[in-house]
Design an enzyme around this catalytic site. Structure first.
Site: not given
Ligand code: NOJ
Length: 530
Positions: A200, A263
């Protein structure tokens, strides 16, 4: 080229709160997912990625982790997780967890200790700064979810950094103990048998150690939301991130067959640096979000494919996504007919596809009334359409009450059109989005040209995107009409039987130049493969 499962296979993204509720509390859980594994096996995917299921106060619905090595009671127990893993593996399905390494919950014992006193030995696990000389936050950094990225902790008189909510303090990855602690959690899950992690917010891991202001974004438009007002120069994509990721990769490589997915919302030339170097590999699959960003025209799609392929390093394996829990659903963005074309592209392009739960049945965004909003981002920055509740609505299993998702009150509305958009109804309908996804995934499995072959992008013809996929002397042609009207396509010398189409009742073979119907895409087996 090796045929690791994560190259040839497909990933299915489960948002656990919304997939299946087994205990009737209105929120999905691990037992619910376990009870629906047959859906995933029938669909023909190879792995499921679960958004976070760790103990959490749920300020950001699990992306605020209070314990990296447990399961939140809302989702079940560690034993439930082990059972899910075992049953998934028994069906040949891998399980990928979400690793939220950039930040914890403000209720994580690490942060509770850190905020207790300036002298606490966990103080340096987070990023604390004195107020600016005249008072106020130490610099101009912004939270992705609105407002400053700094919150003053009155007791100790310092500000702490949070790239997201104030309930999500950023860890200080410059402190070796942080890496050690998070890597310990990684080992915990790998030892339990999980098949990998989706990382993440990984581009935020390191921030400028001089805490310089971010520059203004000259092309900012208010509808983009306040965060985009600045260019995140000093808070994302810092060079230090690469060494930490290489160390994580070395750890993960100690366990055969595991995968790291990152991500990273970055342009291609920056994204591909996260594959790492030959001597120090990093992420197996830095997520390619381009299909979520571009205008859906043949020109943009062809350009995205060409530029992405050109940017990939030799050892870099591509990947594609059409949706996730942070973005409006593909069937809403493109409309139901064009969403079928998009699914065909997703599952025939070169690289690992990830399917967002519900997209296989054509689920659309479900609007949420302002008074029922759950997403903290929408609550902080209302009215700009940034909220993510609509794409997180409950999965529809049948046409019964609450679409078979729960016997209780669903945490988000199920939405309308349930009679048509549900798994049970679509299983019986060969023309459904579900049937199309199953056929596409079966074709991917049957045709190494799709799972592992090369890709040759053909010159775009008006609204038609076309490419070839080749492997071991077998060649497939993919042709996609992205217009809602019929379009002519000239295949040149290419001929062959149609293996799969988004539409029923088309020609069995392409005879030369032909008309694609509105929103039609097809896969052709080329007769004279070179
Ligand atoms: C990216 C995640 O996909 C999202 O849902 C989240 O709110 C943020 N990162 C913070 O962790």
């Amino acid at each position: 080229m090796s045929f690791d499962w994560w190259r040839t296979g497909s990933i299915y993204h489960v948002y656990p709160r919304s997939f299946m509720d087994a205990n009737g509390d209105g929120v999905g859980d691990l037992e619910g997912i376990r009870g629906r594994l047959d859906h995933l096996a029938d669909l023909g995917v190879d792995a499921l990625w679960l958004s976070p299921v760790y103990p959490s106060p749920m300020a950001d619905f699990g992306y605020d982790v209070a314990d990296y090595t447990g399961i939140d009671p809302l989702f079940g127990t560690l034993e439930d997780f082990d059972r899910l893993l075992q049953d998934a593996h028994a069906r040949g399905l891998r399980v990928i967890l979400d690793l939220v390494a950039n930040h914890t919950s403000d209720r994580h014992p690490w942060f509770e200790a850190s905020r207790r006193a300036r002298g606490d030995d966990k103080r340096a696990w987070y990023i604390w700064r004195d107020p600016a000389p005249g008072g106020g936050p130490p610099n101009n950094w912004l939270s992705e979810f609105g407002g400053p990225a700094w919150t003053l902790d009155a007791r100790t008189g310092q500000y702490y950094l949070h790239s997201y909510l104030r309930e999500q303090p950023d860890l200080n990855w410059r402190h070796p103990a942080v890496e050690e602690a998070v890597f310990g959690a990684v080992r915990f899950w790998l030892d339990r048998g999980v098949d990998g992690f989706r990382l993440d917010a990984i581009s935020h891991l390191f921030k400028d150690d001089q805490f310089r202001d971010n520059p203004p974004n000259p092309s900012w438009r208010p509808e983009q939301g306040p965060y985009k007002r600045l260019i995140p120069l000093h808070v994302a994509d810092l060079p230090e991130t690469h060494a930490a990721l290489a160390r994580l990769r070395a750890l993960v490589d100690g366990y055969p067959g595991r995968v790291l997915i990152g991500e990273l919302y970055l342009p291609f030339e920056r994204l591909v640096t996260y594959y790492g170097r030959h001597a120090a590999p990093e992420i197996h699959l830095p997520t390619n979000f381009v299909l979520l960003r571009i205008a859906w025209t043949a020109e943009e799609i062809a350009r995205a494919i060409g530029e992405y392929e050109a940017a990939l390093p030799q050892a870099g394996w591509p990947n594609w996504v059409l949706g996730n829990h942070d973005k409006s659903r593909v069937a809403t963005r493109l409309g139901p007919a064009q969403a079928r074309v998009a699914a065909l592209l997703l599952l025939t392009l070169r690289g690992t596809p990830t399917i967002y739960y519900g997209d296989e049945i054509g689920m659309e965004d479900v609007p949420v009334a302002p008074e029922d909003v759950r997403d903290p981002w929408e609550r902080n920055v209302p009215g700009l359409g940034l909220g993510r509740d609509p794409e997180r609505s409950p999965m529809r299993w049948d046409a019964g009450p609450n679409a078979g998702f729960t016997t209780g009150t669903p945490w988000l509305p199920v939405g309308g059109d349930v009679e048509r958009v549900n798994v049970a109804a679509q299983r019986a309908d060969p023309g459904s989005p579900l049937a199309l996804h199953r056929r596409l995934l079966a074709l991917r499995r049957a045709e190494p040209a799709l799972g592992a072959g090369s890709l040759l992008l053909l010159p775009r013809q008006g609204d038609v995107v076309a490419y070839e996929r080749r492997h071991a002397g077998r060649a497939l042609l993919v042709v996609a009409n992205v217009a809602p009207e019929a379009r002519r396509f000239d295949p040149g010398p290419r001929r062959g039987p149609v293996l799969l189409s988004t539409h029923a009742g088309g020609p069995e073979a392409i005879p030369g130049p032909f008309l694609l119907r509105p929103d039609e895409a097809l896969v052709v087996l080329l007769s004279q493969a070179g």
